[in-house]
Design an enzyme around this catalytic site. Sequence first.
Site, PDB file in Angstrom:
ATOM      1  N   HIS A 118       1.844   6.251  23.469  1.00  0.00           N
ATOM      2  CA  HIS A 118       2.764   7.112  22.723  1.00  0.00           C
ATOM      3  C   HIS A 118       1.991   8.314  22.194  1.00  0.00           C
ATOM      4  O   HIS A 118       0.858   8.179  21.725  1.00  0.00           O
ATOM      5  CB  HIS A 118       3.357   6.314  21.549  1.00  0.00           C
ATOM      6  CG  HIS A 118       4.231   7.111  20.637  1.00  0.00           C
ATOM      7  ND1 HIS A 118       5.385   7.729  21.057  1.00  0.00           N
ATOM      8  CD2 HIS A 118       4.127   7.394  19.309  1.00  0.00           C
ATOM      9  CE1 HIS A 118       5.958   8.338  20.040  1.00  0.00           C
ATOM     10  NE2 HIS A 118       5.217   8.162  18.966  1.00  0.00           N
ATOM     11  N   ASN A 119       2.594   9.510  22.302  1.00  0.00           N
ATOM     12  CA  ASN A 119       1.906  10.731  21.839  1.00  0.00           C
ATOM     13  C   ASN A 119       0.444  10.733  22.297  1.00  0.00           C
ATOM     14  O   ASN A 119      -0.482  10.859  21.495  1.00  0.00           O
ATOM     15  CB  ASN A 119       1.974  10.844  20.314  1.00  0.00           C
ATOM     16  CG  ASN A 119       3.378  11.143  19.814  1.00  0.00           C
ATOM     17  OD1 ASN A 119       4.263  11.487  20.596  1.00  0.00           O
ATOM     18  ND2 ASN A 119       3.593  11.016  18.524  1.00  0.00           N
ATOM     19  N   GLU A 146       2.507  10.045  27.546  1.00  0.00           N
ATOM     20  CA  GLU A 146       3.544  10.916  26.973  1.00  0.00           C
ATOM     21  C   GLU A 146       3.012  12.328  26.794  1.00  0.00           C
ATOM     22  O   GLU A 146       1.868  12.530  26.359  1.00  0.00           O
ATOM     23  CB  GLU A 146       4.024  10.366  25.631  1.00  0.00           C
ATOM     24  CG  GLU A 146       5.202  11.159  25.080  1.00  0.00           C
ATOM     25  CD  GLU A 146       5.751  10.606  23.780  1.00  0.00           C
ATOM     26  OE1 GLU A 146       6.885  10.959  23.435  1.00  0.00           O
ATOM     27  OE2 GLU A 146       5.038   9.823  23.116  1.00  0.00           O
ATOM     28  N   ASP A 148       4.395  15.885  25.053  1.00  0.00           N
ATOM     29  CA  ASP A 148       5.382  16.679  24.313  1.00  0.00           C
ATOM     30  C   ASP A 148       5.095  18.155  24.567  1.00  0.00           C
ATOM     31  O   ASP A 148       4.042  18.659  24.154  1.00  0.00           O
ATOM     32  CB  ASP A 148       5.283  16.402  22.809  1.00  0.00           C
ATOM     33  CG  ASP A 148       5.904  15.074  22.422  1.00  0.00           C
ATOM     34  OD1 ASP A 148       6.442  14.415  23.312  1.00  0.00           O
ATOM     35  OD2 ASP A 148       5.844  14.706  21.244  1.00  0.00           O
ATOM     36  N   HIS A 160       2.480  17.793  18.656  1.00  0.00           N
ATOM     37  CA  HIS A 160       3.566  17.063  18.004  1.00  0.00           C
ATOM     38  C   HIS A 160       4.409  18.090  17.256  1.00  0.00           C
ATOM     39  O   HIS A 160       4.010  18.578  16.204  1.00  0.00           O
ATOM     40  CB  HIS A 160       2.992  16.015  17.051  1.00  0.00           C
ATOM     41  CG  HIS A 160       3.954  14.933  16.718  1.00  0.00           C
ATOM     42  ND1 HIS A 160       3.896  14.208  15.560  1.00  0.00           N
ATOM     43  CD2 HIS A 160       5.019  14.440  17.410  1.00  0.00           C
ATOM     44  CE1 HIS A 160       4.867  13.314  15.546  1.00  0.00           C
ATOM     45  NE2 HIS A 160       5.562  13.436  16.656  1.00  0.00           N
ATOM     46  N   GLU A 214       8.441  14.961  27.303  1.00  0.00           N
ATOM     47  CA  GLU A 214       9.356  15.290  26.211  1.00  0.00           C
ATOM     48  C   GLU A 214       9.460  16.807  26.208  1.00  0.00           C
ATOM     49  O   GLU A 214       8.638  17.511  25.629  1.00  0.00           O
ATOM     50  CB  GLU A 214       8.817  14.755  24.882  1.00  0.00           C
ATOM     51  CG  GLU A 214       8.736  13.242  24.809  1.00  0.00           C
ATOM     52  CD  GLU A 214      10.109  12.589  24.896  1.00  0.00           C
ATOM     53  OE1 GLU A 214      11.077  13.161  24.342  1.00  0.00           O
ATOM     54  OE2 GLU A 214      10.224  11.525  25.546  1.00  0.00           O
TER      55      GLU A 214
END
Length: 791
Positions: free
Chosen positions: A305-306, A335, A337, A350, A384
């Site tokens: 995650h992230n 992931e 973003d 983020h 994302e």
Amino acid sequence: MASLLQDRLPINQDVLLMQKGTLMRKVRSKIWKRLRYFRLQQDCMTVWHARQAGGKAKPSFSISDVETVRKGDESELLRSLAEEFPLEQGFTVVFHGRRSNLDLVANSPEEAQTWMQGLQILVDFVTNMDQQERLDQWLSDWFQRGDKNQDGRMNFQEVQRLLHLMNVEMDQEYAFQLFQAADGSHSDTLEAKEFTEFYKALTKRTEVQELFENFSADGQKLTLLEFVDFLREEQKEGDHAPDLALELIDCYEPSESGKLRHVLSMDGFLGYLCSKDGDIFKPTYLPIYQDMTQPLNHYYINSSHNTYLVGDQLCGQSSVEGYIRALKRGCRCLEVDIWDGPNGEPIVYHGHTLTTRIPFKEVVATVAQYAFQTSDYPVILSLENHCSWEQQEIMAQHLTEILGEQLLSTTLDGLLPTQLPSPEELRRKILVKGKKLKTLEEDLEEEEEEEELESESVEEQETELEPETEFETQRLSPRSMDKKEKKSTPIICPALSALVVYMKSVSFHSFTHSKEHYRFYELSSFSEAKAKRLIKEAGNEFVQHNAWQLSRVYPSGLRTDSSNYNPLEFWNVGCQMVAMNVQTAGLEMDIYDGLFRQNGGCGYVLKPDFLRDTQSSFHPERPISPFKTKMLLVQVISGQQLPKVDETKERAIVDPLVRVEIFGIRPDTSWQETNYVENNGFNPHWGQTLCFRVLVPELALLRFVVQDYNWTSRNDFVGQYTLPWTCMQQGEPILQHLANPRALAAFLMLSSCAFPGYRHIHLLSKDGTSLHPASIFVYICIREDLEVDES
């Protein structure tokens, strides 16, 4: 010891120059840059540093801590300082675990090359060391620390100090007797080889000696037949015990004459018990052993995650190092973003926080370089996407150009599939997960139409205009859409949409809705809170859903400190991509790493068959037949060379206890612990047996934790090891060691046990790195359908 290690090292000019020392610049940030004098010690296993040549030096790192060495142009930090320092003069020391990299700048490219080549030679040597060489290195490190004045000798006062550092509380008179016995030169000091003899006397394993003598007629050796008896009776190796005995003697007997005579000495016997063949983890489950030809949805997939974050979610650093570390530890779902960045280049961070930013282009280049260094099985990029139309075009361009043939941009055979492809079929492929404008069927139809058009003659193409399709209409800039159209249609660039093949992200409404409206290549993401609610409300439906479609679970947005949830809750209903903040060590990551330690660490683990059945009746909250209760007895015998909790407190000795934890479905999750042993981290003995009942072992993991007992506060963590139940080598307890009535009653009812044997558990640090030679010695037994009278 040090001299023995040096004898085995290849003679190399680079290593000799490193031992002379070099003044280099240590770089921590664009602002923090300090000159330090680095020198490889004579043991060739530790690097020390000082503020200047001849200054007071202190340890910087051990070669065993180093994973690899990178060139300056591979460092984000050094690249940012390229105008100040030439990249060819810089290099990076990369450590195991989560320890920060060490960026150094030498005074010339030649000096940098010397250190890079020399360090890599030593790292390769350490990586390929056998068990005895690892012990030699460990002793060498301790000798260096104990030899306070660095004269290659230790007097008794230095030895006493070292014993406290090594977690040994020993009677001074007895310690002095061992010291004198080891002092063969009668110099009132111990040299390197003499210290080895002192260590052997110190670490005599009485519990192993007794076991050895039970099978040895003369107490000095095990003959081939005696060793075969041991393997059959205690380790239950069966008919292949004679052949295995010959292999093990050849592998672990240190004496050449012993090998020739097919006998095993006490040292060889101990070597075998402490080796991978005596480890609690089945050696046959360490390489890839599972069927890798099933659809992707049948596997647990190591997911992060992230991934770009190496710190917290609010102010932490974003770095390509996050992707490198995740890929190196076996993560297969990363992931990303992505947001609009300056100069038309998308950035990764983020969103709406103070986390630092990195170019999307650098992330893609990093993935291209490191994707398949640890595993050949597919990597999933979970996008994302928060970018504008224009920067999505740039994203698609970078993915296509940088990843090249690694990128999967259409179905494997160009045909419409009926199920997801397997990890084997997708070897060395990178898949994009994200939103998609159309269905896969529509994409493939359009590709067929384009191929038909391309096959027409040039004249026909010049005279006939292709009618505008809905797909082409969506290629128009979003600025040309009216406001109503903007609200109803997601602004997704068709070029990026086309790169999403088997991983189309869709919103989740209900399990019924998914079954009626979604396809097998469409997947949904769930927050941890939503996934927990669904497990409670419709656990069996969740299981059936995950048998045909992929699911991704991600941590709550409230976890701003990058903490983690327990992944087992979601694995228990078959969720494949349970994403973790892999930068954060702790219990949850121990469980995660424990599951993915098997199957070659390839990042894919086959789910149990009852989680791959679309008609499954399994409910993790209410498991029913065909599950049968199993009894687990863990006899915790002893511990070896446990590290200190706080090395700054020389006089503090740990009071160790062993806690055995089982994680699985809710009824199976439990823990028990031994008593603590006062003031002994070196060779504590417990001799206690712990007893558990487990309903669904296929979903259970065992975690062995050593703690330092503290009556005033929480016990301190010393070390741990976590593994799946199915990966255990099991054993049968010995009657005289059973401590409590319940365990004794269980023992008396055992008519047969599965794969008995003594096993060592080699402990890992909080960070997941080896604490060699720290271990605990256990006996394990499992029996089905065992009912014990609780009274």
